[in-house]
Write an enzyme that holds these catalytic residues in place. Sequence first.
Site, PDB file in Angstrom:
ATOM      1  N   LYS A   1       3.170 -15.264   3.482  1.00 34.30           N
ATOM      2  CA  LYS A   1       3.253 -16.142   2.310  1.00 34.30           C
ATOM      3  C   LYS A   1       4.737 -16.380   2.044  1.00 34.30           C
ATOM      4  CE  LYS A   1       1.618 -18.318  -1.262  1.00 34.30           C
ATOM      5  NZ  LYS A   1       1.038 -19.665  -1.140  1.00 34.30           N
TER       6      LYS A   1
ATOM      7  N   ASP B   1      -3.018 -18.253   2.111  1.00 37.13           N
ATOM      8  CA  ASP B   1      -4.035 -18.995   1.343  1.00 37.13           C
ATOM      9  C   ASP B   1      -4.702 -20.059   2.219  1.00 37.13           C
ATOM     10  OD1 ASP B   1      -1.562 -20.267   1.380  1.00 37.13           O
ATOM     11  OD2 ASP B   1      -1.722 -21.071  -0.657  1.00 37.13           O
TER      12      ASP B   1
ATOM     13  N   ASP C   1     -12.510  -9.140   4.634  1.00 33.23           N
ATOM     14  CA  ASP C   1     -13.781  -9.256   3.904  1.00 33.23           C
ATOM     15  C   ASP C   1     -14.356 -10.659   4.102  1.00 33.23           C
ATOM     16  OD1 ASP C   1     -13.528  -6.639   3.027  1.00 33.23           O
ATOM     17  OD2 ASP C   1     -14.037  -7.101   0.945  1.00 33.23           O
TER      18      ASP C   1
ATOM     19  N   ASP D   1      -6.423  -6.915   4.290  1.00 35.77           N
ATOM     20  CA  ASP D   1      -7.561  -6.352   3.561  1.00 35.77           C
ATOM     21  C   ASP D   1      -8.453  -7.479   3.052  1.00 35.77           C
ATOM     22  OD1 ASP D   1      -9.127  -4.411   2.148  1.00 35.77           O
ATOM     23  OD2 ASP D   1      -8.142  -5.084   0.312  1.00 35.77           O
TER      24      ASP D   1
ATOM     25  N   TYR E   1       0.786  -1.234   0.000  1.00 37.08           N
ATOM     26  CA  TYR E   1       0.000   0.000   0.000  1.00 37.08           C
ATOM     27  C   TYR E   1       0.823   1.293   0.000  1.00 37.08           C
ATOM     28  CZ  TYR E   1      -4.587  -2.188   0.587  1.00 37.08           C
ATOM     29  OH  TYR E   1      -5.757  -2.885   0.390  1.00 37.08           O
TER      30      TYR E   1
HETATM   31  C1  IPM Z   1     -10.608  -1.217   3.286  1.00 39.46           C
HETATM   32  C2  IPM Z   1     -10.784  -0.793   1.851  1.00 39.46           C
HETATM   33  C3  IPM Z   1      -9.617   0.097   1.438  1.00 39.46           C
HETATM   34  C4  IPM Z   1      -8.331  -0.690   1.590  1.00 39.46           C
HETATM   35  C5  IPM Z   1      -9.754   0.660  -0.017  1.00 39.46           C
HETATM   36  C6  IPM Z   1     -11.014   1.489  -0.155  1.00 39.46           C
HETATM   37  C7  IPM Z   1      -8.559   1.439  -0.472  1.00 39.46           C
HETATM   38  O1  IPM Z   1     -10.909  -1.908   1.026  1.00 39.46           O
HETATM   39  O2  IPM Z   1     -10.503  -0.341   4.160  1.00 39.46           O
HETATM   40  O3  IPM Z   1     -10.592  -2.415   3.560  1.00 39.46           O
HETATM   41  O4  IPM Z   1      -7.934  -1.439   0.688  1.00 39.46           O
HETATM   42  O5  IPM Z   1      -7.702  -0.551   2.630  1.00 39.46           O
HETATM   43 MN    MN Z   2     -11.060  -3.791   2.095  1.00 40.96          MN
END
Ligand code: IPM
Ligand code: MN
Length: 363
Positions: A194, A227, A255, A251, A143
Amino acid sequence: MNTNNCGTRKIAIIPGDGIGIDVTNEATRVMELLNCSCSLGLELAHFDFGAEKYLATGISLPKEQLEDFRNNYAAIFLGALGDPRIPDMFHARDILFGMRFGLDQYVNMRPVKLFDEKLCPLKGKSVDDVNFVVFRENTEGLYVGAGGFFKKGTKDEVAIQESVNTYKGVERIIRYAFEYAKNHGLTKVTMSDKHNALRYEGDLWQRVFNQMGEDYPNIEKEHWFIDALAMQMIKKPEQFQVIVTNNMFGDIITDIGAQLQGGLGMAASGNINPSGVCMFEPVHGSTPKYAGKNVANPFGAILTVGLMLEHLGYIKEAELIEGAVKRAVRENKTTQDLGGTLGTKEAGDYICKVLSELMQKGK
Ligand code: IPM
Ligand code: MN
């Protein structure tokens, strides 16, 4: 903690774009209610940074504003950023990373906590089976924006994106994860990388984790390749207590974690600088297609207020918020993503009503 001269603590509120605005309205009502009823002494200040302002003025997040946040604010609440009119997400990155990097919020804390088993997509999992926290490194890795294009737009184009890992950066996030486990009576920390493929960063993460682990003899140290970890989160989420990993992997797996707790609409996060100003945001994005339609789930944002209050030391109020969301879920007073029939505002109303009842009971 930063406080201003009046003895009140200032909270910056940035609704941002899309459904960020809808959910921040509800989150703000919850903040106002608790602030008033529990005399928290918070002063809420509203900021209009986001796509609209950027398109009208070219301003994303001015340096002076970052400075003001750093010196005068106790915390920042952010809704979401992202707008189809700015397809390269320039303003979103500038504002979001401006705060994460600029305020050195090196810990991205993302609890994965199931409030009711009916929200879990996995068969036969109870609320005790999905209850862990992910610490995502938040200022390094892929990042940082290191890299570039060569011969862009031609068939010989090269695009390089480098992952930057410093000893200091890896050390402090792993330390934070171990300390969190220790201070919360947890018995295991899982590190994920990884290193079978990414030799250099993997080597550094491994060395730091193993060395530091010696300082925590009572905490079990576990490692999964990222993974395999993604698979284990689905297969056996009950094995996890604390997971620590890099920016990109964190990240992605958060999710997955959000789905385990009922979807992105339920996920809260804190961008933490342990000795500075922190920023709190729901994990979901701006979802432009639902913006302004009163359909977005405000619970992720409301739970994020809980994380923020907990971080500021208002433990009882944070518990009240969690209790209210649990009850709303149990009673199906939810938005459509969770199977309910309420709109964003009505779901927020319900939380405020339950909070008032809970506070009344507590008196
Ligand atoms: C998160 C989002 C951000 C990230 C994006 C919007 C840049 O996906 O906060 O998880 O990747 O950090
Ligand atoms: Mn995210």
